[in-house]
Structure formats: C-alpha cells, structure tokens
Design a protein around this motif. Structure first.
Motif, PDB file in Angstrom:
ATOM      1  N   TYR A  73       0.917  -1.189   0.170  1.00 38.26           N
ATOM      2  CA  TYR A  73       0.057  -0.040  -0.035  1.00 38.26           C
ATOM      3  C   TYR A  73       0.874   1.156   0.103  1.00 38.26           C
ATOM      4  CZ  TYR A  73       0.625   0.916   5.096  1.00 38.26           C
ATOM      5  OH  TYR A  73       1.141   1.096   6.354  1.00 38.26           O
ATOM      6  N   LYS A  74       2.255   1.205   0.629  1.00 42.72           N
ATOM      7  CA  LYS A  74       3.092   2.308   0.547  1.00 42.72           C
ATOM      8  C   LYS A  74       3.559   2.573  -0.657  1.00 42.72           C
ATOM      9  CE  LYS A  74       4.008   2.976   5.603  1.00 42.72           C
ATOM     10  NZ  LYS A  74       4.979   3.035   6.560  1.00 42.72           N
ATOM     11  N   ALA A  75       3.993   1.463  -1.601  1.00 44.89           N
ATOM     12  CA  ALA A  75       4.385   1.612  -2.877  1.00 44.89           C
ATOM     13  C   ALA A  75       3.339   2.129  -3.922  1.00 44.89           C
ATOM     14  CB  ALA A  75       4.862  -0.032  -3.278  1.00 44.89           C
ATOM     15  N   ALA A  76       2.030   1.811  -3.388  1.00 45.95           N
ATOM     16  CA  ALA A  76       1.123   2.389  -4.430  1.00 45.95           C
ATOM     17  C   ALA A  76       1.103   3.825  -4.072  1.00 45.95           C
ATOM     18  CB  ALA A  76      -0.142   1.746  -3.987  1.00 45.95           C
ATOM     19  N   ARG A  77       1.096   4.272  -2.925  1.00 50.22           N
ATOM     20  CA  ARG A  77       0.994   5.593  -2.476  1.00 50.22           C
ATOM     21  C   ARG A  77       2.180   6.430  -3.038  1.00 50.22           C
ATOM     22  NH1 ARG A  77      -0.986   5.485   3.902  1.00 50.22           N
ATOM     23  NH2 ARG A  77      -2.997   4.618   3.561  1.00 50.22           N
ATOM     24  N   MET A  78       3.123   5.778  -3.184  1.00 49.22           N
ATOM     25  CA  MET A  78       4.221   6.400  -4.029  1.00 49.22           C
ATOM     26  C   MET A  78       4.048   6.731  -5.383  1.00 49.22           C
ATOM     27  SD  MET A  78       7.688   4.859  -2.252  1.00 49.22           S
ATOM     28  CE  MET A  78       8.493   5.874  -3.537  1.00 49.22           C
ATOM     29  N   GLY A  79       3.001   6.090  -6.109  1.00 53.23           N
ATOM     30  CA  GLY A  79       2.733   6.335  -7.448  1.00 53.23           C
ATOM     31  C   GLY A  79       2.719   5.148  -8.494  1.00 53.23           C
ATOM     32  N   LEU A  80       2.571   3.965  -7.699  1.00 53.36           N
ATOM     33  CA  LEU A  80       2.478   2.868  -8.708  1.00 53.36           C
ATOM     34  C   LEU A  80       0.847   2.517  -8.701  1.00 53.36           C
ATOM     35  CD1 LEU A  80       5.127   0.464  -7.325  1.00 53.36           C
ATOM     36  CD2 LEU A  80       5.349   2.032  -9.161  1.00 53.36           C
ATOM     37  N   GLY A  81       0.403   2.501 -10.056  1.00 57.36           N
ATOM     38  CA  GLY A  81      -0.879   2.003 -10.278  1.00 57.36           C
ATOM     39  C   GLY A  81      -1.189   0.801 -11.117  1.00 57.36           C
ATOM     40  N   LEU A  82      -1.538  -0.282 -10.406  1.00 50.82           N
ATOM     41  CA  LEU A  82      -1.760  -1.419 -10.926  1.00 50.82           C
ATOM     42  C   LEU A  82      -2.958  -1.825 -11.681  1.00 50.82           C
ATOM     43  CD1 LEU A  82      -0.212  -4.443 -11.527  1.00 50.82           C
ATOM     44  CD2 LEU A  82      -0.848  -4.931  -9.257  1.00 50.82           C
ATOM     45  N   VAL A  83      -2.899  -2.280 -12.887  1.00 45.66           N
ATOM     46  CA  VAL A  83      -4.269  -2.998 -13.387  1.00 45.66           C
ATOM     47  C   VAL A  83      -3.874  -4.506 -13.592  1.00 45.66           C
ATOM     48  CG1 VAL A  83      -5.782  -3.106 -15.086  1.00 45.66           C
ATOM     49  CG2 VAL A  83      -4.704  -1.142 -14.778  1.00 45.66           C
ATOM     50  N   PRO A  84      -4.400  -5.276 -12.593  1.00 42.77           N
ATOM     51  CA  PRO A  84      -3.876  -6.556 -12.437  1.00 42.77           C
ATOM     52  C   PRO A  84      -4.486  -7.448 -13.539  1.00 42.77           C
ATOM     53  CG  PRO A  84      -5.439  -6.205 -10.941  1.00 42.77           C
ATOM     54  CD  PRO A  84      -5.277  -5.081 -11.397  1.00 42.77           C
ATOM     55  N   GLU A  85      -3.772  -8.676 -13.730  1.00 47.04           N
ATOM     56  CA  GLU A  85      -3.995  -9.712 -14.785  1.00 47.04           C
ATOM     57  C   GLU A  85      -5.669 -10.268 -14.043  1.00 47.04           C
ATOM     58  OE1 GLU A  85      -2.272 -13.485 -16.834  1.00 47.04           O
ATOM     59  OE2 GLU A  85      -1.671 -13.125 -14.798  1.00 47.04           O
ATOM     60  N   GLY A  86      -6.589 -10.351 -15.174  1.00 46.54           N
ATOM     61  CA  GLY A  86      -7.804 -10.870 -14.517  1.00 46.54           C
ATOM     62  C   GLY A  86      -8.699  -9.916 -13.948  1.00 46.54           C
ATOM     63  N   ARG A  87      -8.380  -8.386 -14.148  1.00 46.83           N
ATOM     64  CA  ARG A  87      -9.104  -7.442 -13.825  1.00 46.83           C
ATOM     65  C   ARG A  87      -9.511  -7.065 -12.143  1.00 46.83           C
ATOM     66  NH1 ARG A  87     -10.999  -9.428 -18.755  1.00 46.83           N
ATOM     67  NH2 ARG A  87     -12.503 -10.743 -17.753  1.00 46.83           N
ATOM     68  N   GLY A 142      -9.624   2.674 -15.205  1.00 50.03           N
ATOM     69  CA  GLY A 142     -10.149   3.670 -14.469  1.00 50.03           C
ATOM     70  C   GLY A 142      -9.756   3.816 -12.871  1.00 50.03           C
ATOM     71  N   ARG A 143      -9.853   2.704 -12.294  1.00 46.32           N
ATOM     72  CA  ARG A 143      -9.792   2.449 -10.786  1.00 46.32           C
ATOM     73  C   ARG A 143      -8.407   2.733 -10.555  1.00 46.32           C
ATOM     74  NH1 ARG A 143     -10.916  -3.049  -8.364  1.00 46.32           N
ATOM     75  NH2 ARG A 143      -9.041  -3.561  -9.528  1.00 46.32           N
ATOM     76  N   ALA A 144      -7.354   2.275 -11.410  1.00 47.52           N
ATOM     77  CA  ALA A 144      -5.961   2.447 -11.243  1.00 47.52           C
ATOM     78  C   ALA A 144      -5.674   3.890 -11.471  1.00 47.52           C
ATOM     79  CB  ALA A 144      -5.240   1.519 -12.079  1.00 47.52           C
ATOM     80  N   LEU A 145      -6.272   4.559 -12.616  1.00 43.70           N
ATOM     81  CA  LEU A 145      -5.969   5.963 -12.826  1.00 43.70           C
ATOM     82  C   LEU A 145      -6.437   7.007 -11.827  1.00 43.70           C
ATOM     83  CD1 LEU A 145      -6.689   6.014 -16.690  1.00 43.70           C
ATOM     84  CD2 LEU A 145      -4.608   6.361 -15.617  1.00 43.70           C
ATOM     85  N   MET A 146      -7.537   6.413 -11.181  1.00 43.40           N
ATOM     86  CA  MET A 146      -7.881   7.278  -9.956  1.00 43.40           C
ATOM     87  C   MET A 146      -7.178   7.469  -8.770  1.00 43.40           C
ATOM     88  SD  MET A 146     -11.133   8.808 -10.539  1.00 43.40           S
ATOM     89  CE  MET A 146     -12.122   8.956  -8.974  1.00 43.40           C
ATOM     90  N   ARG A 150       2.166   7.943 -11.074  1.00 46.44           N
ATOM     91  CA  ARG A 150       3.058   8.286 -11.959  1.00 46.44           C
ATOM     92  C   ARG A 150       3.417   7.157 -12.935  1.00 46.44           C
ATOM     93  NH1 ARG A 150       7.824  10.743  -8.195  1.00 46.44           N
ATOM     94  NH2 ARG A 150       8.462  11.502 -10.493  1.00 46.44           N
ATOM     95  N   LEU A 151       3.266   6.096 -12.463  1.00 42.42           N
ATOM     96  CA  LEU A 151       3.319   4.981 -13.069  1.00 42.42           C
ATOM     97  C   LEU A 151       2.235   3.921 -13.361  1.00 42.42           C
ATOM     98  CD1 LEU A 151       5.322   2.750 -15.010  1.00 42.42           C
ATOM     99  CD2 LEU A 151       6.347   2.089 -12.782  1.00 42.42           C
ATOM    100  N   LEU A 152       1.510   3.779 -14.706  1.00 43.29           N
ATOM    101  CA  LEU A 152       0.721   2.685 -14.663  1.00 43.29           C
ATOM    102  C   LEU A 152       1.055   1.500 -15.230  1.00 43.29           C
ATOM    103  CD1 LEU A 152      -2.618   2.618 -14.552  1.00 43.29           C
ATOM    104  CD2 LEU A 152      -2.537   3.211 -17.062  1.00 43.29           C
ATOM    105  N   ILE A 153       0.714   0.277 -14.450  1.00 43.84           N
ATOM    106  CA  ILE A 153       1.370  -0.873 -15.014  1.00 43.84           C
ATOM    107  C   ILE A 153       0.027  -1.742 -15.195  1.00 43.84           C
ATOM    108  CG2 ILE A 153       2.420  -3.119 -14.047  1.00 43.84           C
ATOM    109  CD1 ILE A 153       3.833  -1.406 -11.918  1.00 43.84           C
ATOM    110  N   LEU A 154      -0.151  -2.146 -16.426  1.00 45.45           N
ATOM    111  CA  LEU A 154      -1.197  -2.934 -17.165  1.00 45.45           C
ATOM    112  C   LEU A 154      -0.640  -4.548 -17.532  1.00 45.45           C
ATOM    113  CD1 LEU A 154      -1.632  -0.053 -19.241  1.00 45.45           C
ATOM    114  CD2 LEU A 154      -3.618  -0.812 -18.323  1.00 45.45           C
TER     115      LEU A 154
END
Length: 229
Positions: A73-87, A142-146, A150-154
């Motif tokens: 959760y702290k890594a996410a707050r730094m700016g990692l946005g993950l769209v995981p496999e399987g939605r 969209g949820r990841a973008l919200m 700074r980095l979007l991972i798809l």
C-alpha cells in the motif's frame, strides 16, 4: 529522468525461485513493453515491483527510493498504479464505488475517466458484476488511474477480450501516452499493438532479462528466438 529502476532482482514463490536476474528501467513519460512467452516471469516481475512478492535479491528503486522494504500500500501511494491480470474489480460495489475506492487527489477524476471510457459514464450505479468483460477491464484501468499514479502498470489488459474491445483499450492507452504523458509498463502478447505504442521493450526468459532495447530494434530473429511458439 529515470522513474523506475529494477536491477538484477530475484523472487520466490515459497521455496521455488521464479525470478533470477530481471532488470529494466522506465523513464518519466515512457512506455515500456515487458515481453516473453507464457510462464517466463512477466507477471512475477510486476508483482515484485508492486511489493506483492518479496524481493529476494537486487534492487527496486522508484524515483530514487528503495521499494524493497515497503508494504504494497505504501508503494502504491508513492505512485504505482496496477491493473492486475484478470481485472479483479470489486464485484459487490458499483462502478462509481470502484472508482472512488482508492481515489487520490490529482488530474484523474470521475469526469476524466468518463471521457476516456464513455461506456462507464452510463453505468455509475450498476454493480461491477453486471458489466461485460471489456467494461470490467475499462473499470480496472479507470480505478488505477483514479489513484493518480506516476507509473501505470497494465498486466495483460487486453487478454480474452473481443477484438473491438481490444482496440478500444489500445486506443485508450494511446491517449494516455499522447495526452497524459504517463509512464506505462505494458505486459501484453499483441506484438503489433505494442510496436505501435511502446518506446522500448524488455524480454524475459526463465526469470531473466535476455533482451532490452528500443522497440524499433526488435527484429524478426529476436522475436522468433524469444517470443515465438
């Protein structure tokens, strides 16, 4: 400027080693394709970057800060946005509730998500479970973008979708690159679409980086050697 620097990482699932020596870098505003045959370590690399798996060796630096000891959760707050496999949408929540569940202040808000994915605009009060697979994938992006990353991972964002929906997803990714200047890490098997959008590519084989260069330098010989059936 380098945003993400992954150097010689290793990772395990229990007692089984899955990554042995993976390295990659992503600059601000750059699109990087992470490629390889099935089972070669792509999703494991993503999970390790996002702190869903421990780093057993090597370093993961995000904007110069070491992620190796941080919880996810702290890594996410730094700016990692993950769209995981399987939605993995929250199927018991509505579309709107999914979007605001992890929202953080910034450029991306409900209106901008609706502009990127108009299909979602009319479904705000519907449960995520009632959406089609393509609409759920749009919701996951969209949820990841919200989170205003700074980095979007798809991770396999177009897998299993109808061709027309795949093209809508690729068009949205192109828009993100063109208009938002977002750094993006793409895991996908669609070489034609990746070639059109990615600046550089990294290929992994058996948990190791075996090729890294500009996407334009990905030759047929390299493709056949590392990506062919």
């Amino acid at each position: 400027m380098t945003l993400l620097s992954v150097r010689h990482i290793g990772a395990f699932y229990g007692a089984s080693q899955a990554l042995f020596d993976v390295s990659l870098e992503i600059a601000e505003g750059e699109v990087l394709a992470l490629m390889g045959r099935n089972g070669m370590g792509k999703t494991t690399t993503v999970k390790t970057i996002c702190r869903l798996l421990p780093v057993s060796a090597g370093t993961v630096l995000f904007d110069g800060q070491d992620l190796a000891r941080l919880p996810a959760y702290k890594a996410a707050r730094m700016g990692l946005g993950l769209v995981p496999e399987g939605r993995r949408c929250f199927t018991n929540l509505t579309v709107a509730e999914n979007l605001i569940a992890a929202a953080r202040p910034g450029h991306w808000d409900m209106d901008r998500i609706a502009a990127l994915f108009p299909q979602l605009a009319d479904r705000h009060d519907q449960s995520a479970a009632s959406l089609s697979g393509g609409e759920q994938q749009m919701l996951a992006i969209g949820r990841a973008l919200m989170t205003n990353p700074r980095l979007l991972i798809l991770d396999e964002a177009t897998e299993g979708l109808a061709p027309v929906v795949r093209q809508e997803i690729w068009a949205a990714i192109a828009t993100l690159k063109r208009d938002a200047g977002l750094a993006i890490l793409l895991v996908d098997k669609s070489l034609r679409e990746l070639s059109a959008i990615a600046d550089r590519a990294v290929i992994v084989q058996r948990g190791k980086t075996v090729w890294s260069d500009a996407m334009a330098n990905l030759t047929e010989d390299i493709t056949n050697r590392y990506l062919g059936v």
